[in-house]
Design a protein around this motif. Sequence first.
Motif, PDB file in Angstrom:
ATOM      1  N   ASP A  10       1.871  -2.463 -30.774  1.00 26.65           N
ATOM      2  CA  ASP A  10       1.695  -3.217 -29.543  1.00 26.65           C
ATOM      3  C   ASP A  10       1.951  -4.690 -29.808  1.00 26.65           C
ATOM      4  N   ALA A  11       3.187  -5.091 -29.747  1.00 24.07           N
ATOM      5  CA  ALA A  11       3.567  -6.479 -29.999  1.00 24.07           C
ATOM      6  C   ALA A  11       3.037  -7.357 -28.875  1.00 24.07           C
ATOM      7  N   GLY A  12       1.971  -8.065 -29.155  1.00 25.20           N
ATOM      8  CA  GLY A  12       1.422  -9.000 -28.179  1.00 25.20           C
ATOM      9  C   GLY A  12       0.885  -8.341 -26.920  1.00 25.20           C
ATOM     10  N   GLY A  13       0.502  -7.092 -26.989  1.00 22.98           N
ATOM     11  CA  GLY A  13      -0.060  -6.422 -25.827  1.00 22.98           C
ATOM     12  C   GLY A  13       0.970  -5.896 -24.858  1.00 22.98           C
ATOM     13  N   ALA A  14       2.231  -5.891 -25.238  1.00 24.75           N
ATOM     14  CA  ALA A  14       3.293  -5.439 -24.324  1.00 24.75           C
ATOM     15  C   ALA A  14       3.083  -3.981 -23.912  1.00 24.75           C
ATOM     16  N   TRP A  15       2.761  -3.129 -24.870  1.00 22.26           N
ATOM     17  CA  TRP A  15       2.524  -1.710 -24.559  1.00 22.26           C
ATOM     18  C   TRP A  15       1.337  -1.569 -23.624  1.00 22.26           C
ATOM     19  N   THR A  16       0.262  -2.265 -23.922  1.00 24.36           N
ATOM     20  CA  THR A  16      -0.955  -2.187 -23.122  1.00 24.36           C
ATOM     21  C   THR A  16      -0.682  -2.615 -21.681  1.00 24.36           C
ATOM     22  N   LYS A  17       0.174  -3.593 -21.498  1.00 24.01           N
ATOM     23  CA  LYS A  17       0.496  -4.078 -20.152  1.00 24.01           C
ATOM     24  C   LYS A  17       1.508  -3.185 -19.440  1.00 24.01           C
ATOM     25  N   ALA A  18       2.494  -2.693 -20.171  1.00 23.45           N
ATOM     26  CA  ALA A  18       3.590  -1.944 -19.549  1.00 23.45           C
ATOM     27  C   ALA A  18       3.249  -0.483 -19.267  1.00 23.45           C
ATOM     28  N   GLN A  19       2.526   0.163 -20.163  1.00 27.00           N
ATOM     29  CA  GLN A  19       2.290   1.606 -20.042  1.00 27.00           C
ATOM     30  C   GLN A  19       1.693   2.011 -18.696  1.00 27.00           C
ATOM     31  N   PRO A  20       0.646   1.346 -18.203  1.00 26.15           N
ATOM     32  CA  PRO A  20       0.110   1.776 -16.898  1.00 26.15           C
ATOM     33  C   PRO A  20       1.116   1.650 -15.756  1.00 26.15           C
ATOM     34  N   TRP A  21       1.972   0.634 -15.813  1.00 26.50           N
ATOM     35  CA  TRP A  21       2.976   0.461 -14.762  1.00 26.50           C
ATOM     36  C   TRP A  21       4.077   1.508 -14.876  1.00 26.50           C
TER      37      TRP A  21
END
Length: 170
Positions: A10-21
């Motif tokens: 999770d580079a800088g939270g990108a996965w955490t932010k993108a996955q739900p969308w």
Amino acid sequence: MAIEDAAVPDAGGAWTKAQPWITTAGRVGLAGVLGYAGWAKVTEPPALQKLAVSSYQILPDSLVAPVGFGLPILELVLAVLLLLGFGTRFTGAFSGLLMIIFIGGIISVWSRGLSIDCGCFGSGGAVEQGQTRYLQEILRDTGFLALAAWITAFPRSKLALDRLLGLYKD
């Protein structure tokens, strides 16, 4: 351990932010497909619903009418559940199972040399030799299966009742 809890880079939270969308988009897309397919079938006369199912020559006659009537309702229910984001993992898995059944049915008629319209979006029944599109239908449904698998593996999404009910925490 659930898949969404697994260690995902999770580079800088990108996965955490993108996955739900991404899952939200998948839910809406699959709901649209299932809703359109269900609506196209449920608005047809019962005789055409039965013809589409019987054309596959898989089910006994006693099951043709219940499946012809019930399948569009099932598709509409799954579409609503996906759109609402309720029971997302279960609904995604059940939608995937339905896609596997559809793919199996198409492979079955293709391998037996039958020429039918799949009836996936209404109509159905026998067609002229050479008018079938079995490979395209299998590839299309495989894409929908992949979408259902994503939703099942990563059910946390935006604008979902699951989130409002606290089934998935941010």
